[in-house]
Design a protein around this motif. Structure first.
Motif, short mmCIF file in Angstrom:
data_model
loop_
_atom_site.label_atom_id
_atom_site.label_comp_id
_atom_site.label_asym_id
_atom_site.label_seq_id
_atom_site.Cartn_x
_atom_site.Cartn_y
_atom_site.Cartn_z
N UNK A 16 45.98 54.08 49.02
CA UNK A 16 46.01 52.80 48.45
C UNK A 16 44.49 52.26 48.29
N UNK A 17 43.58 53.28 47.87
CA UNK A 17 42.28 52.68 47.64
C UNK A 17 42.08 52.37 46.28
N UNK A 18 40.95 51.65 45.95
CA UNK A 18 40.83 51.05 44.75
C UNK A 18 40.34 52.28 43.50
N UNK A 19 41.14 51.97 42.51
CA UNK A 19 40.94 52.92 41.12
C UNK A 19 40.21 52.14 40.13
N UNK A 20 39.77 52.98 39.29
CA UNK A 20 38.81 52.00 38.03
C UNK A 20 39.86 51.14 37.41
N UNK A 21 41.36 51.41 37.56
CA UNK A 21 42.16 50.71 36.77
C UNK A 21 42.73 49.36 37.90
N UNK A 22 42.20 49.38 38.85
CA UNK A 22 42.58 48.24 39.90
C UNK A 22 42.39 47.05 39.23
N UNK A 23 43.33 46.09 39.33
CA UNK A 23 42.91 44.62 38.50
C UNK A 23 42.10 43.77 39.21
N UNK A 24 41.68 42.86 38.57
CA UNK A 24 40.61 41.87 39.37
C UNK A 24 41.39 41.14 40.23
N UNK A 25 41.01 41.08 41.30
CA UNK A 25 41.49 40.43 42.52
C UNK A 25 42.52 41.10 43.09
N UNK A 84 38.63 46.42 35.39
CA UNK A 84 39.47 47.36 35.30
C UNK A 84 39.09 48.29 33.98
N UNK A 85 39.26 49.61 34.15
CA UNK A 85 39.14 50.58 33.05
C UNK A 85 40.16 50.66 32.03
N UNK A 86 39.87 50.42 30.62
CA UNK A 86 41.15 50.56 29.75
C UNK A 86 40.80 51.87 29.06
N UNK A 87 41.49 52.79 29.60
CA UNK A 87 41.32 54.12 29.23
C UNK A 87 41.92 54.35 27.68
N UNK A 121 50.14 43.79 35.57
CA UNK A 121 49.47 45.20 35.12
C UNK A 121 49.26 44.90 33.38
N UNK A 122 50.50 44.55 32.90
CA UNK A 122 50.67 44.41 31.56
C UNK A 122 49.86 43.15 30.80
N UNK A 123 49.24 42.42 31.72
CA UNK A 123 48.17 41.43 30.92
C UNK A 123 46.72 41.96 30.98
N UNK A 124 46.73 43.10 31.91
CA UNK A 124 45.24 43.61 31.72
C UNK A 124 45.40 45.00 30.66
N UNK A 125 46.51 45.53 30.86
CA UNK A 125 46.85 46.85 30.11
C UNK A 125 48.02 46.48 29.03
N UNK A 126 47.79 45.87 28.03
CA UNK A 126 48.94 45.95 27.09
C UNK A 126 49.58 47.08 26.67
N UNK A 127 50.84 47.13 26.40
CA UNK A 127 51.59 48.27 26.07
C UNK A 127 51.63 48.43 24.45
#
Lengths: 481, 69, 352
Positions: free
Chosen positions: A138-147, A165-168, A240-246
């Motif tokens: 459970x460590x931080x990843x580049x896609x971890x959300x703010x907060x 967060x990284x938007x790949x 997650x979908x707020x940060x990463x729209x589908x």
């Protein structure tokens, strides 16, 4: 009677070592598990299991080779996209699918994935984004959300310290080569059905060799979210979908999102275009390219002779050395040439060494030259003192002889630079020196070998051949007089 | 033979996704434990229309499948 | 067919004759001509050249291509070779055949582009994690850079292991005559274990993970037994060594300096000979012991003594502890090359 059940997976998972294992290693409610089922089903339904090469990551997805009934290559952490490049290039007819997580692709493997996408490598990349490192706890990843709290962001991810967060998908969308880029989720039924369609699209693109495809799949991770499977699914949908729209970011096959369908260019490079039959090595290297030579023959009667050519970069020093080496080759001698190497390259000075012998040559370094050719003062002062007794020094007339040559060494002052200018070809100073070597019989090689070698060195500029042949002869006459 | 889910209790990890997703609400977590000590999903016995939503929501390949008459 | 080419080009020619089908590489001096040659010749023969984004990518691309059952290679120099250590451990762990050419340059760190032999330990002892080794060959001429690249592919395929062709920048840049083979090597069939995207290889799995400790140990034991069997392909050569009082040891370019030094000493009535390991792993211990017994031993090397240590180790393991303790070294670093004069002077001091 119709049965909805799992296809494309082994009936049991012996590779995981437990007897009669029929459950995966994934945690209860894990998004990976859902995606694993969809991928296996799609591969089987499309009849592609024989053709598919799965390239597995290191992370929660590492054990896909327990489950998917197809060939697997298990890559190092972060390197699945590089390994997939190798597999796809090695087996162009295969359907190569890389499976990576947001640590594996998002962090350590990002450049390998990004560059593979930029090259348009022919494999599909299924990229699981569960906003953290799962397998390692459970460590931080580049896609971890703010907060978002993780084991390495205990106070919630702070962009001031760790960036955003990284938007790949959006980053990969800057690239021209990818055919398909989309983001889906497996949080709930509707999303799972969309994901199922998108996975099918990735397989189709590989089946038809259309190019590179990236599919990002948002996935809940109850264990490391510290939530129940249902809450984790809600977090995945709402936060997650707020940060990463589908959505389908790009599908150039179908001209979606206002992007013209890209027709991938057939390779124009002659060598790469498919020809009826590619040459064999023997055919390729038999075609003359100026490097061919008669086979070497041992001749103990021929003594070893070590040459040093030195001067200023641009005076043709290296090609003069090659000329002498070429002449020796024509006479089937053991020959070596190598350019100035080591600190003496400082300050624009250039030099090269040539060794010619009847027998195999030991050390290539020319510490005590038999023949030294100097085109400028620094090289004369640096090398003249090392010339062997009985050796020869040929130095350009412009060089002041501040240092006497060693005992028993013959020295010739040759106006090579001046003659070249007088003949109207300033660049031919090295040809003048070749004439001097011939005139003073300093190489132990036949005159016509040296001449043939000189002409061969102009194979790229044939118009200069006659000119240099004439210069060689004129210079020789003048030097002999 | 009517339409019904078939459950392999020992393959179920009791995550409850299928229970929440089933449109007919005909699944529930059992009170008894499977061999792993987990309360697996169980079919209430009626109402299944064979839509397969439970199968696709389930992270396990062999925990649940749907037989449609 | 004989060609007069740089050592670097001879490597590519050897690889093509060996049946290498894919080249993955990242440009680095002094190995660049290998990439240039590959970029031209591989496509002309219908084979694949890929310039990778970094050396880590190159070695992992090889993992994929070898995992898919094709012969592949890369070429690099010190800094790139460092980046490939993890990949080499994975290649060894998955028992994949692949060839890495290391054209060594002066280090550590950025160093410079001139010749050195400082990558000895990571190449010969294994610079990555875990109990693995690579098959390591040390050519000393452009001819051997062609021939030993072919042998490297054969050894890699035979032993299912990464093979390293270890040379230095001078050898890469030096032009010599190279007699090319008359025929290409037949392409090996790896379908018994490779993932080739066809029905007969559907059940194949290429991996280096064994979660169960007992299985991981079992695999390690299998590897160590393989490395022990590899000793059968060890090779060392001698020159003027039959009645030598002083044995000069060196590999690659150093062995050629040793040759001329021995000739120079012989001309002055001093009985000097040369021992040269052709394979650095498996190390030709028996051949070394036979040549070294009862003699004084001097090494020539372009490093800080890593090679001399390996000579001492192998002598001791061959029961020649006395000879091992008396080994002396002549060495230069930083891109400087040991001169014949240095070697001859040191030899005389040893024999005085």
């Amino acid at each position: 009677m119709k049965i909805i059940e799992q296809k494309g997976m082994y009936k049991e998972f012996p590779r995981c070592g437990k007897p009669h294992a029929r459950t995966t290693h994934y945690c209860p409610g894990c998004g990976h598990g859902i995606v694993n089922k969809l991928v296996a089903e799609c591969c089987a339904e499309m009849g592609l299991q024989d053709r598919t090469i799965f390239v597995d990551p290191v992370g929660c997805g590492v054990f896909t080779y327990y489950y998917w009934d197809a060939a697997h290559i298990s890559a190092a952490h972060g390197r699945a996209s590089a390994a997939a490049t190798g597999a796809a290039r090695a087996r162009p007819d295969a359907v190569t699918i890389a499976y990576q997580g947001d640590g594996d692709l998002g962090a350590i493997g990002f450049n390998n994935a990004f560059q593979a996408a930029s090259r348009g490598e022919k494999f599909g990349c299924i990229f699981i984004n569960n906003s953290l490192y799962g397998m390692t706890g459970g460590q931080m990843a580049p896609t971890t959300l703010e907060g978002e709290k993780t084991t390495t962001t205990p106070f919630g991810r702070d962009p001031a310290l760790t960036g955003h967060p990284l938007h790949v998908c959006e980053v990969f969308n800057q690239l021209q080569a990818p055919v398909y880029i989309a983001r889906v989720s497996v949080a709930d039924t509707k999303r799972i059905m969309q994901a199922r369609e998108a996975i099918r699209r990735v397989f189709e693109i590989q089946r038809d060799h259309k190019g590179y495809a990236l599919l990002e799949i948002l996935a809940p991770c109850p264990t490391n979210f510290g939530m129940s499977p249902q809450k984790a699914a809600e977090f995945c949908m709402n936060e997650m979908e707020k940060e990463f729209p589908l959505g389908v970011v790009r599908d150039t096959e179908k001209g979606v999102a206002g992007v013209e369908p890209v027709k991938h260019p057939e390779s124009q490079a002659l060598a790469v275009k498919s020809v009826p039959r590619f040459p064999t090595c023997m055919e390729l290297f038999a075609t003359p390219d100026g490097t061919e030579a008669p086979p070497v023959e041992d001749d103990p009667a021929v003594p070893e002779r070590r040459f040093k050519f030195a001067g200023y970069g641009g005076q043709g020093i290296l090609s003069l050395g090659i000329c002498v080496a070429e002449a020796a080759r024509l006479e089937k001698r053991h020959t070596l040439w190598f350019p100035s190497y080591g600190p003496e390259q400082r300050g624009g000075s250039a030099s090269c060494s040539v060794v010619v012998s009847g027998m195999p040559i030991g050390s290539p370094t020319v510490e005590h030259p038999d023949v030294l050719v100097c085109m400028n003062q620094p090289s004369y002062e640096r090398f003249a003192k090392d010339v062997k007794p009985g050796g020869v020094i040929i130095v350009d007339a412009t060089v002041p002889l501040a240092v006497e040559p060693p005992q028993g060494v013959k020295l010739y002052r040759v106006p090579a630079i001046k003659m070249a200018e007088d003949f109207g070809v300033p660049k031919a100073a090295n040809t003048m020196m070749l004439a001097a070597l011939r005139a003073f019989k300093a190489t132990g090689l036949k005159d016509d070998s040296l001449e043939t070698a000189l002409c061969a060195s102009f194979k790229k500029k044939p118009q200069l051949i006659e000119k240099n042949r004439e210069l060689l002869r004129r210079a020789e006459e003048e030097l002999k007089s | 033979m009517n339409t019904h889910p078939e459950i392999e209790e020992d393959s179920c990890k009791g995550c409850g996704r299928c229970v929440a997703a089933c449109p007919r609400k005909c699944l529930e977590l059992k009170t008894t434990l499977n061999s792993m000590g987990i309360k697996p999903v169980g079919y209430k016995g009626e109402g299944c229309i064979g839509c397969g939503i439970c199968f696709y929501n389930c992270p396990e390949p062999y925990a649940i499948k749907v037989v449609k008459a | 067919m004989t060609k007069f080419v740089k050592g670097n080009e001879a490597v590519v020619m050897g690889a093509l004759y060996a049946g290498c089908e894919l080249y993955f590489g990242y440009p680095i001096t002094p190995a660049s001509e290998i990439a240039h040659g590959a970029a031209k010749w591989f496509p002309m023969l219908g084979r694949t050249f890929v310039q990778a984004e970094c050396e880590t990518a190159s070695v992992n691309m090889m993992f994929g291509a070898a995992g898919a059952g094709k012969l592949c290679m890369t070429a690099t120099s010190g800094p790139g070779f460092s980046l490939m250590q993890e990949g080499l451990s994975y290649l060894a762990g998955a028992e994949l055949p692949a060839v890495v050419v290391d054209v060594m340059r002066a280090g550590p760190g950025l160093g410079n582009v001139y010749p050195e032999q400082g990558d000895y330990n990571p190449a010969v002892k294994g610079g990555g994690h875990g109990n693995y080794q690579s098959f390591v060959l040390a050519p000393a001429s452009a001819q051997e850079m062609c021939d030993y690249t072919i042998r490297a592919f054969k050894m890699a395929a035979k032993w299912r292991t990464p093979a390293i062709v270890l040379v230095d920048g001078l050898q890469g840049q030096m032009m010599e005559s190279v007699a090319l083979p008359d025929a290409e090597e037949p392409r090996p069939d790896f379908s018994s274990w490779a993932a080739q995207g066809e029905a007969k290889t559907r059940a194949n799995l290429v991996k280096s993970i064994y979660l169960d400790a007992a299985q991981q140990e079992e695999f390690n034991i299998h590897l160590q037994e393989k490395y022990a069997r590899m000793a059968a392909d060890a090779e060392g050569t001698t020159y003027l060594a039959d009645d030598a009082e002083l044995l000069i040891c060196g590999y690659g370019i150093s062995s050629r300096i040793a040759r001329t030094a021995a000739e120079t000493l012989r001309a002055e009535g001093i009985k000097a000979g040369v021992f040269r390991p052709v394979t650095l792993n498996p190390f030709p211990r028996a051949q070394l012991a036979a040549a070294a017994k009862g003699r004084k031993i001097m090494t020539i090397e372009l490093d800080a003594g890593q090679f001399a240590d390996d000579i001492r180790l192998n002598l001791a393991l061959a029961g020649l502890g006395e000879e091992a303790t008396r080994v002396k070294m002549v060495h230069r670093m930083g891109g400087q090359v040991v001169t014949v004069d240095d070697a001859v002077r040191s030899a005389k001091e040893m024999l005085a």
